[in-house]
Design a protein around this motif. Structure first.
Motif, short mmCIF file in Angstrom:
data_model
loop_
_atom_site.label_atom_id
_atom_site.label_comp_id
_atom_site.label_asym_id
_atom_site.label_seq_id
_atom_site.Cartn_x
_atom_site.Cartn_y
_atom_site.Cartn_z
N UNK A 136 -1.50 -24.58 -15.80
CA UNK A 136 -1.21 -24.35 -14.38
C UNK A 136 -2.46 -23.94 -13.63
N UNK A 137 -3.23 -23.02 -14.20
CA UNK A 137 -4.43 -22.53 -13.52
C UNK A 137 -5.63 -23.30 -14.06
N UNK A 138 -5.65 -24.61 -13.78
CA UNK A 138 -6.76 -25.45 -14.23
C UNK A 138 -7.90 -25.38 -13.22
N UNK A 139 -8.97 -26.11 -13.47
CA UNK A 139 -10.18 -25.97 -12.66
C UNK A 139 -9.96 -26.45 -11.22
N UNK A 140 -9.12 -27.44 -11.03
CA UNK A 140 -8.86 -27.91 -9.65
C UNK A 140 -8.01 -26.89 -8.89
N UNK A 141 -7.07 -26.25 -9.59
CA UNK A 141 -6.29 -25.18 -8.97
C UNK A 141 -7.22 -24.04 -8.56
N UNK A 142 -8.18 -23.71 -9.43
CA UNK A 142 -9.17 -22.67 -9.14
C UNK A 142 -9.93 -22.98 -7.84
N UNK A 143 -10.39 -24.22 -7.73
CA UNK A 143 -11.14 -24.61 -6.53
C UNK A 143 -10.24 -24.58 -5.29
N UNK A 144 -9.03 -25.10 -5.43
CA UNK A 144 -8.08 -25.10 -4.30
C UNK A 144 -7.80 -23.68 -3.82
N UNK A 145 -7.58 -22.78 -4.78
CA UNK A 145 -7.24 -21.41 -4.42
C UNK A 145 -8.41 -20.72 -3.71
N UNK A 146 -9.63 -20.98 -4.18
CA UNK A 146 -10.79 -20.35 -3.54
C UNK A 146 -10.98 -20.88 -2.12
N UNK A 147 -10.88 -22.20 -1.95
CA UNK A 147 -11.06 -22.79 -0.61
C UNK A 147 -9.99 -22.27 0.35
N UNK A 148 -8.75 -22.17 -0.13
CA UNK A 148 -7.67 -21.66 0.71
C UNK A 148 -7.92 -20.20 1.07
N UNK A 149 -8.34 -19.40 0.09
CA UNK A 149 -8.62 -17.99 0.35
C UNK A 149 -9.79 -17.82 1.30
N UNK A 150 -10.78 -18.71 1.21
CA UNK A 150 -11.93 -18.65 2.11
C UNK A 150 -11.51 -18.93 3.54
N UNK A 151 -10.62 -19.89 3.71
CA UNK A 151 -10.11 -20.18 5.06
C UNK A 151 -9.37 -18.97 5.63
N UNK A 152 -8.56 -18.31 4.79
CA UNK A 152 -7.83 -17.12 5.24
C UNK A 152 -8.78 -15.97 5.53
#
Length: 733
Positions: free
Chosen positions: A447-463
């Motif tokens: 579930x927490x694969x490398x693409x999920x990691x990148x998605x989560x960081x980009x989303x958190x950066x936007x927030x």
């Protein structure tokens, strides 16, 4: 159109120059895989060093590489010379930051020369980015080689959306404080809107260092800096789970086929690392030796396959480590080996990804015992590759991945006996238990694969970037701003200037904040303008502020409005107060001062201030709140108030505040320009008392009634210089 710009020390494409021409090889590493979907978006870029020294290239080569990387790979090369690579990367990065952040203080070298190279290369990256940064771009910077870059970008692009991720551990404060350039590194990182780490341990270490070294407190891991809010969070990096889980291993090298065939009747333990002292390889061999000593029943039944990828063998420390490993392997094999059995097989070489997956799938145990590791993705790769849910992981508690893979056998990397027992536990574990543990770990890392990691960081950066929007606009000193134009055209001006945190920065103790020569000169020049009435409005005791500024042609309002003094005149008390209350309050303050090393009491005419700037940050919060509650409790039936300023609690008459001081000078005279500037809670009374048409400026961050903000006392000095220029120009004309 907005784009994402990734910045890392190395590009995901390596360039080599051969006789046949320039060769381009794409990386298949975890970072390149995780960011691939974003990097392929139209217009997005990846900036970094292309892997070849600029000395080896002629200008035509550099132009060709730049065009090819930009057109075909969406990459922006940052060319570095051999000397820069040696001093910045091999020097400061790998001789200072790498060992210190991994707790190897004995290996850490401090060199001013390599530090200067580190700064220059960070500036070089920044200069390469300037032509490509757009107003709405997202910039994601990676790892310890570029820790100064976020602040460089922030200073030129204050509204930029900047993320930073550290791929190695961030050490505890006691370790980080050893770094000579600790303030510069922290200030560089705090240019980002979002700073990411692999684990919450690293998050806590970082905010602790920021609090202790820079004095910036966090609120739920959010740091209020001068121009923006910085969010700090943990984002455990994942792997390309599907690749390792579904990859077919029918086509492996002949060497791996022979390995698989030779180990049909033996239990395999695999260990995979690059050559580095942080990996704990010698201790791992000693622990395996201990295993063979303690559990002789496993003789001729188990084999340790020690895979070490060559790294920096030209460096004496690493060459010495390699020789130590070879010696230890020889000792174990010499003592325990037989004609038919060699307990340790040492592979000092790199293997293809396909061969490594084959190693994973034919090994009963993966032994991962680094002395310190940021994450360690090998552990996750092993779990993913075992699609049969077999095989057990023995892992050091000091690897970042240990916080996610709790079902593994967790050991202390320094305890050889514990590692030996961990190996036995993994080999003896019932298959049903192994499969159940692995299923849970599979579920998590799938579930927490490398693409999920990148998605989560980009989303958190936007927030985080949205959170960072200041509540009040930053005053832009452009020469034609409304404030500057109003100042130039005014005939009768009133300037209220707070002292500490506004005209001067905060110091360790109050008496160290005396005015410097430039400040006295600026105030002198301002007060020479007959259109100006300059007022220093401060919480300072009247005697000390008179000693510092009493010889200038300025009005002074001291003790938060209690005392008033015209230039060259005597002090006048503005309200009738007494100090009969001081003794019981002083007793309480003294009790807490005795308990809190670093705190001190400042006694003024009609107030008492408790300063705690020098106190231990981890312990001050509780004691400060406890003291504040005690003071409020004892003063609630009196006409006293407890005032909280910047690292200070002050008890004074509640009827006295800076707003009272404003009314003294505005109730009779008329002004066509009024300015009020301050930095903390005590100045909110000043802002509230100013007429509606006045200009108010808050120094620093935080909620305020002021109309504008400036970042720091340094920027306030810029405004003072501007006003002096306008006054002098007007006088000249």
């Amino acid at each position: 159109m907005s784009k994402i710009i990734f910045v890392s020390n190395r590009l995901p494409v390596t360039v080599k120059k051969q006789e046949t021409g320039l060769i381009y090889n794409e990386s298949i590493g975890g970072l390149a895989t995780g960011l691939k979907s974003y990097h392929q978006q139209g217009g997005s870029l990846w900036a970094g060093w292309p892997g070849i020294a600029s000395d080896a290239l002629v200008e035509e080569d550099r132009q060709t590489i730049g065009k090819e990387l930009r057109k075909k790979y969406q990459c922006l090369p940052v060319f570095l010379s051999e000397r820069e690579i040696d001093q910045y990367y091999h020097g400061f990065c790998n001789e200072t930051i790498w060992p210190l952040f991994h707790y190897f203080t004995g290996h850490t070298q401090y060199s001013q020369e390599t530090w200067e190279a580190y700064k220059r290369v960070n500036e070089k990256f920044f200069e390469a980015l300037i032509p490509v940064i757009g107003d709405q771009d997202t910039i994601w910077i990676h790892d310890y080689q570029l820790m100064l870059l976020p602040q460089m970008i922030r200073e030129k692009y204050p509204e930029a959306r900047i993320g930073f991720f550290l791929h190695i551990p961030f050490p505890s404060f006691e370790i980080f404080r050893l770094l000579i350039w600790r303030e510069e590194i922290l200030q560089g990182l705090l240019g980002a809107n979002l700073i990411g780490f692999h684990t919450y341990d690293y998050v806590r270490h970082f905010v602790s260092s920021v609090r202790r070294i820079l004095g910036i407190e966090h609120n739920l891991y959010k740091l209020n800096c001068e121009t923006h809010t910085v969010r700090v969070d943990a984002f455990p990096m994942g792997i390309d789970y599907d690749y390792f889980n579904k990859h077919r291993t029918e086509q492996v090298s002949a060497e791996l086929e022979a390995f698989i065939e030779s180990t049909q009747e033996i239990r395999n333990i695999v260990s995979i690392d690059r050559l580095d002292y942080t990996k704990g390889i010698p201790d791992r061999i000693r622990a395996f030796k201990r295993f063979l000593e303690d559990y002789p029943e496993y003789h001729e039944r188990v084999r340790l396959n020690l895979i070490v990828a060559p790294s920096r063998v030209e460096v004496e420390t690493y060459d010495r480590l390699k020789r130590e490993i070879e010696t230890l392997v020889s000792e174990v094999n010499g003592r325990f080996g037989t004609v038919n059995w060699m307990p340790v097989w040492f592979f000092f070489r790199t293997f293809s990804q396909e061969d490594l997956i084959a190693f994973y799938r034919h090994s009963d145990v993966l032994l991962v015992t680094p002395l310190r590791d940021g994450m360690n993705l090998v552990a996750k790769e092993y779990i993913a590759a075992r699609h049969d849910f077999k095989g057990m992981l023995v892992m050091s508690e000091t690897a970042g991945a240990a916080s996610e893979l709790g079902e593994a056998v967790i050991v202390n990397a320094n305890d050889h006996g514990a590692i030996a027992r961990g190996i036995k536990a993994a080999l003896d574990m019932p298959e049903a238990e192994i499969m159940e543990r692995n299923r849970r770990m599979h579920h998590r890392i799938s579930r927490y694969h490398v693409r999920f990691w990148a998605d989560e960081f980009i989303h958190a950066l936007s927030s985080a970037e949205q959170d960072a929007k200041p509540s009040k606009p930053l005053l832009q000193l452009t020469g034609d701003s409304p404030l500057e134009e109003a100042y130039q055209s005014a005939e009768h001006r009133l300037l209220f200037l707070d002292y500490d945190g506004t005209l001067v920065g905060f110091k360790a103790t109050p008496d160290q904040a005396k005015p410097d020569e430039e400040l006295k000169r600026l105030l002198t020049e301002l007060s020479k303008d007959t259109a100006n009435k300059v007022v220093i409005i401060t919480g300072r005791d009247r005697h000390i502020i008179e000693k510092w500024l009493g010889d200038l042609n300025v009005y002074i309002i001291a003790s938060h409005g209690l005392w008033f003094r015209k230039p060259g005149d005597s002090w006048v008390k503005t309200i009738n107060v007494d100090d009969a209350w001081k003794e019981p309050i002083r007793h309480i303050l003294e009790m807490y001062t005795d308990r809190m090393p670093g705190s001190l009491i400042e006694e003024k005419d009609y107030s008492l201030a408790w300063h705690y700037r020098q106190c231990e940050p981890d312990t001050i919060a509780q004691k400060r709140d406890e003291l504040r509650e005690a003071l409020i409790s004892i003063t609630q039936s009196m006409s006293l108030g407890v005032l909280e300023g910047n690292k200070v609690l002050e008890v004074k008459d509640a009827r006295v505040n800076k707003g009272h001081g404003v009314h003294l000078l505005t109730r009779n005279d008329k002004y066509d320009f009024i300015l009020g500037v301050g930095d903390d809670h005590t100045d909110e009374d000043l802002f509230a008392a100013l007429p509606e048409e006045a200009y108010s400026i808050k120094i620093g961050s935080g909620n305020t009634h002021a109309a504008y903000r400036l970042k720091s006392p340094k920027e306030m000095r810029v405004l003072l210089r501007k006003m002096v220029e306008y006054s002098n120009y007007r006088h000249f004309v």
